[in-house]
Design a protein around this motif. Sequence first.
Motif, PDB file in Angstrom:
ATOM      1  N   LEU A   3     -15.504  -1.230  -9.915  1.00  0.00           N
ATOM      2  CA  LEU A   3     -15.877  -1.517  -8.530  1.00  0.00           C
ATOM      3  C   LEU A   3     -16.233  -0.242  -7.799  1.00  0.00           C
ATOM      4  N   ALA A   4     -15.416   0.758  -8.046  1.00  0.00           N
ATOM      5  CA  ALA A   4     -15.651   2.036  -7.392  1.00  0.00           C
ATOM      6  C   ALA A   4     -17.039   2.568  -7.748  1.00  0.00           C
ATOM      7  N   THR A  22     -16.551   8.498  -4.653  1.00  0.00           N
ATOM      8  CA  THR A  22     -16.561   9.766  -5.372  1.00  0.00           C
ATOM      9  C   THR A  22     -15.482   9.746  -6.448  1.00  0.00           C
ATOM     10  N   ASP A  23     -15.561  10.710  -7.345  1.00  0.00           N
ATOM     11  CA  ASP A  23     -14.557  10.802  -8.405  1.00  0.00           C
ATOM     12  C   ASP A  23     -13.173  10.972  -7.800  1.00  0.00           C
ATOM     13  N   GLU A  24     -13.153  11.687  -6.706  1.00  0.00           N
ATOM     14  CA  GLU A  24     -11.874  11.930  -6.049  1.00  0.00           C
ATOM     15  C   GLU A  24     -11.266  10.617  -5.563  1.00  0.00           C
ATOM     16  N   MET A  81     -11.771  -5.964  -3.881  1.00  0.00           N
ATOM     17  CA  MET A  81     -11.169  -4.637  -3.718  1.00  0.00           C
ATOM     18  C   MET A  81      -9.896  -4.742  -2.892  1.00  0.00           C
ATOM     19  N   GLN A  82      -9.982  -5.506  -1.837  1.00  0.00           N
ATOM     20  CA  GLN A  82      -8.790  -5.670  -1.001  1.00  0.00           C
ATOM     21  C   GLN A  82      -7.642  -6.239  -1.804  1.00  0.00           C
ATOM     22  N   HIS A  83      -7.976  -7.234  -2.594  1.00  0.00           N
ATOM     23  CA  HIS A  83      -6.929  -7.846  -3.402  1.00  0.00           C
ATOM     24  C   HIS A  83      -6.280  -6.818  -4.317  1.00  0.00           C
ATOM     25  N   LEU A  84      -7.129  -6.075  -5.013  1.00  0.00           N
ATOM     26  CA  LEU A  84      -6.605  -5.075  -5.940  1.00  0.00           C
ATOM     27  C   LEU A  84      -5.767  -4.051  -5.189  1.00  0.00           C
ATOM     28  N   THR A  93      -2.292   1.696   1.320  1.00  0.00           N
ATOM     29  CA  THR A  93      -2.049   1.503   2.755  1.00  0.00           C
ATOM     30  C   THR A  93      -3.265   0.840   3.375  1.00  0.00           C
ATOM     31  N   ASP A  94      -3.093   0.360   4.591  1.00  0.00           N
ATOM     32  CA  ASP A  94      -4.207  -0.257   5.295  1.00  0.00           C
ATOM     33  C   ASP A  94      -5.350   0.731   5.476  1.00  0.00           C
ATOM     34  N   GLU A  95      -4.945   1.968   5.649  1.00  0.00           N
ATOM     35  CA  GLU A  95      -5.955   3.008   5.835  1.00  0.00           C
ATOM     36  C   GLU A  95      -6.819   3.150   4.572  1.00  0.00           C
ATOM     37  N   ASP A  96      -6.144   3.126   3.442  1.00  0.00           N
ATOM     38  CA  ASP A  96      -6.872   3.211   2.175  1.00  0.00           C
ATOM     39  C   ASP A  96      -7.884   2.082   2.074  1.00  0.00           C
ATOM     40  N   ILE A  97      -7.430   0.930   2.482  1.00  0.00           N
ATOM     41  CA  ILE A  97      -8.295  -0.241   2.384  1.00  0.00           C
ATOM     42  C   ILE A  97      -9.513  -0.095   3.288  1.00  0.00           C
ATOM     43  N   GLU A  98      -9.250   0.391   4.499  1.00  0.00           N
ATOM     44  CA  GLU A  98     -10.357   0.607   5.422  1.00  0.00           C
ATOM     45  C   GLU A  98     -11.388   1.520   4.793  1.00  0.00           C
ATOM     46  N   ARG A  99     -10.883   2.548   4.173  1.00  0.00           N
ATOM     47  CA  ARG A  99     -11.754   3.532   3.557  1.00  0.00           C
ATOM     48  C   ARG A  99     -12.602   2.871   2.467  1.00  0.00           C
ATOM     49  N   LEU A 100     -11.916   2.063   1.700  1.00  0.00           N
ATOM     50  CA  LEU A 100     -12.620   1.343   0.643  1.00  0.00           C
ATOM     51  C   LEU A 100     -13.731   0.474   1.217  1.00  0.00           C
ATOM     52  N   LYS A 101     -13.395  -0.213   2.285  1.00  0.00           N
ATOM     53  CA  LYS A 101     -14.383  -1.108   2.869  1.00  0.00           C
ATOM     54  C   LYS A 101     -15.593  -0.336   3.368  1.00  0.00           C
ATOM     55  N   GLU A 102     -15.317   0.819   3.968  1.00  0.00           N
ATOM     56  CA  GLU A 102     -16.403   1.672   4.430  1.00  0.00           C
ATOM     57  C   GLU A 102     -17.320   2.022   3.272  1.00  0.00           C
ATOM     58  N   LEU A 103     -16.679   2.500   2.213  1.00  0.00           N
ATOM     59  CA  LEU A 103     -17.439   2.915   1.040  1.00  0.00           C
ATOM     60  C   LEU A 103     -18.279   1.772   0.504  1.00  0.00           C
ATOM     61  N   ALA A 104     -17.670   0.611   0.505  1.00  0.00           N
ATOM     62  CA  ALA A 104     -18.376  -0.546  -0.042  1.00  0.00           C
ATOM     63  C   ALA A 104     -19.583  -0.898   0.825  1.00  0.00           C
ATOM     64  N   LYS A 105     -19.400  -0.738   2.111  1.00  0.00           N
ATOM     65  CA  LYS A 105     -20.482  -1.092   3.025  1.00  0.00           C
ATOM     66  C   LYS A 105     -21.712  -0.226   2.763  1.00  0.00           C
ATOM     67  N   LYS A 106     -21.448   1.054   2.497  1.00  0.00           N
ATOM     68  CA  LYS A 106     -22.560   1.980   2.222  1.00  0.00           C
ATOM     69  C   LYS A 106     -23.226   1.674   0.884  1.00  0.00           C
ATOM     70  N   LYS A 107     -23.448   0.455   0.591  1.00  0.00           N
ATOM     71  CA  LYS A 107     -24.106  -0.005  -0.650  1.00  0.00           C
ATOM     72  C   LYS A 107     -23.162  -0.778  -1.557  1.00  0.00           C
TER      73      LYS A 107
END
Lengths: 124, 124
Positions: free
Chosen positions: A103-104, A110-112, B100-103, B110-124
């Motif tokens: 998914l990532a 990023t790798d990080e 991703m959220q589920h995983l 943390t919720d913050e991590d999830i937010e970050r993930l969502k951001e990343l996902a949005k960018k494509k």
Amino acid sequence: MAKNKRPAMSPAETEVLRLVWQCQEATVQQVYDALPPTRKVAYVTVATLLRRLEEKGYLRHRVNGKAFVYTPAAKKEDVIRRTISDLVERLFGGNPVPLMQHLAQHSGMTDEDIERLKELAKKK
Amino acid sequence: MAKNKRPAMSPAETEVLRLVWQCQEATVQQVYDALPPTRKVAYVTVATLLRRLEEKGYLRHRVNGKAFVYTPAAKKEDVIRRTISDLVERLFGGNPVPLMQHLAQHSGMTDEDIERLKELAKKK
DNA sequence: TGACATATATGACAGATGTCATAGATTAGG
DNA sequence: CCTAATCTATGACATCTGTCATATATGTCA
């Protein structure tokens, strides 16, 4: 803790269940209308899938006028968890990390970021 | 770009294919031995699944002595991508974020991590 | 070389799936 | 209250799945 082993859903059934979730509750007609245009299938087919989902314990229905209104009979969260963990089991032998990596990789991380994910995953 | 529409794998077949990947290449016996103890099935059953996977274009085989050695006939990456995207399609209508959220939820993020993930996902 | 061990090939079979045609029930309008 | 429109119920049907029992082929080694 009840095991509550519902029979697994087929792919077509899974999609229909999702559409019911989306509507909160839905008649055959509503699900039929909600089908993506890429997947048009006869009204009766949708009815059959809903009926089978009910037999399997994923839905129940009440009657409204002459229509059946289907509602979820199992917690969405649980169904999703089961579905995903089945996939992870079959495709990755139970290890969720490759799924996260995949998914990532397909969302510009990023790798990080991935490393961080792996760390988090390791912690259970 | 070739569409290369292989018929979808069944759950049982998916697991067997994974075991072949794990061994890089494998005979029926090797896959049989690699089956998790929770899922013991007859030797011939494994042979059948391997044969069907070949018919579907996921494997090919060469002969070594009296045994068949099966090797992947499709890129693992592609098969995985297809499998996951099919799941996301059916279960989430094509949106990978809920997966991703589920995983994330099941790996101590943390919720913050999830937010970050969502951001990343949005960018494509 | 012949018998044994080990492989694959056949194909069988019940149950699941995907899809629908058709029949029968029900409701709403005129 | 009858009819047309709309629903669900039946069940049919070709495939696909999961699993094997058996038959057959083949390599091995005494």
